[in-house]
Design a protein around this motif. Sequence first.
Motif, PDB file in Angstrom:
ATOM      1  N   THR A 282      -4.623   5.335  -6.705  1.00 31.01           N
ATOM      2  CA  THR A 282      -5.309   4.139  -6.585  1.00 31.01           C
ATOM      3  C   THR A 282      -5.061   2.841  -7.227  1.00 31.01           C
ATOM      4  O   THR A 282      -5.325   2.036  -7.038  1.00 31.01           O
ATOM      5  CB  THR A 282      -6.938   4.901  -6.970  1.00 31.01           C
ATOM      6  OG1 THR A 282      -7.334   5.722  -6.079  1.00 31.01           O
ATOM      7  CG2 THR A 282      -7.993   3.623  -6.884  1.00 31.01           C
TER       8      THR A 282
ATOM      9  N   ALA B 255       0.766  -1.170   0.127  1.00 30.89           N
ATOM     10  CA  ALA B 255       0.040   0.076  -0.160  1.00 30.89           C
ATOM     11  C   ALA B 255       0.890   1.099  -0.111  1.00 30.89           C
ATOM     12  O   ALA B 255       0.595   1.977  -0.819  1.00 30.89           O
ATOM     13  CB  ALA B 255      -0.938  -0.134   1.382  1.00 30.89           C
TER      14      ALA B 255
ATOM     15  N   VAL C  50      -2.150   1.158  -5.895  1.00 34.93           N
ATOM     16  CA  VAL C  50      -2.555   0.342  -4.652  1.00 34.93           C
ATOM     17  C   VAL C  50      -3.215  -0.666  -5.123  1.00 34.93           C
ATOM     18  O   VAL C  50      -3.147  -2.086  -4.251  1.00 34.93           O
ATOM     19  CB  VAL C  50      -3.137   1.208  -3.584  1.00 34.93           C
ATOM     20  CG1 VAL C  50      -3.666   0.428  -2.529  1.00 34.93           C
ATOM     21  CG2 VAL C  50      -2.269   2.345  -3.108  1.00 34.93           C
TER      22      VAL C  50
ATOM     23  N   VAL D 110      -1.401  -4.436  -4.070  1.00 35.36           N
ATOM     24  CA  VAL D 110      -2.329  -5.211  -2.954  1.00 35.36           C
ATOM     25  C   VAL D 110      -3.109  -6.291  -3.477  1.00 35.36           C
ATOM     26  O   VAL D 110      -2.970  -7.472  -2.810  1.00 35.36           O
ATOM     27  CB  VAL D 110      -3.208  -4.088  -2.301  1.00 35.36           C
ATOM     28  CG1 VAL D 110      -3.900  -4.876  -1.133  1.00 35.36           C
ATOM     29  CG2 VAL D 110      -2.428  -3.210  -1.316  1.00 35.36           C
TER      30      VAL D 110
END
Length: 302
Positions: free
Chosen positions: A235, A30, A238, A242
């Motif tokens: 966005t 993250a 991440v 992830v």
Amino acid sequence: MNLDVLSHILSFQDFGELVVLVRNSLIAGALLGIVGGLIGPFVITRNLPFAVHGISELSFAGASIALLVGVNVVTGSVVGSVLAALIIGLLGNRARERNSIIAVLMPFGLGLGILALALYQGRAANKFGLLTGQIVSVDNPQLGWLLAISVVVIATLLVVWRPLTFASVDPDVAAAAGVPVRTLSIVFMLALGLSVAVSVQIVGALLVLSLLVTPAAAALRLTVSPLWVPVLSMTFAVVSVVGGILLALGGGLPISPYVTTISFAIWLVCRLVGGRREKRSPRRSQAPARSAAVPEKAEAAS
């Protein structure tokens, strides 16, 4: 046979227990997404994707040497990245010079790293992980290092955001307005070097571009808003890292194939959506991508 391969790649037995084991990697991923998403638009605006790959090779060499001599791998990665960033920033004033320097550094760094790994007698997984990433390689000390480096990079970018944006879009006008273009270039290269060093720890040296370039490229296909470009870029980054870590838990494979596939899929969708918008609004297609995240020049110079 195909079903067996698919079931191996997408097996989610004991998924909950495995997630707990990679908690540090999820946090690091993250952080990496935030850092990569913030710095990515500048990488594209300043035409430095090639530099990212060049820095990653020296970062790989530094990490490999650190692994060989038994010191902190993150430290070695940071030293290699910063050294490469300084060389490119100080010597590569023009695009042609910069590309030549990067082309010289890349094979040297890769060869040096391969030599160090060939001499290393430890676990083969450690060697492979430096190139393609590992999902369980982030322990508490490494997480602390990654957190500290990420904070430094994010703080640096926030401090120089406006003048750096001005200098990235129109360096000649920025210099005439009194913006320290040369200093900002070196500061940015150092921040980029640290970002690459962080990225190598998660996705490996060979696939850093998937997080420092692809999310920003995807965001720029959707908007040129100075607010939404970095937000979307973060966005996308991440989600890629992830999501890649979570999917990699199923098959016990390196995270790189998953991260790069998610990142590419996001870019492809954004490319298609952006292409349709350009057809509907021809004027938008004439606007250069580098105009994204650009404040008023006069304000940025102040």
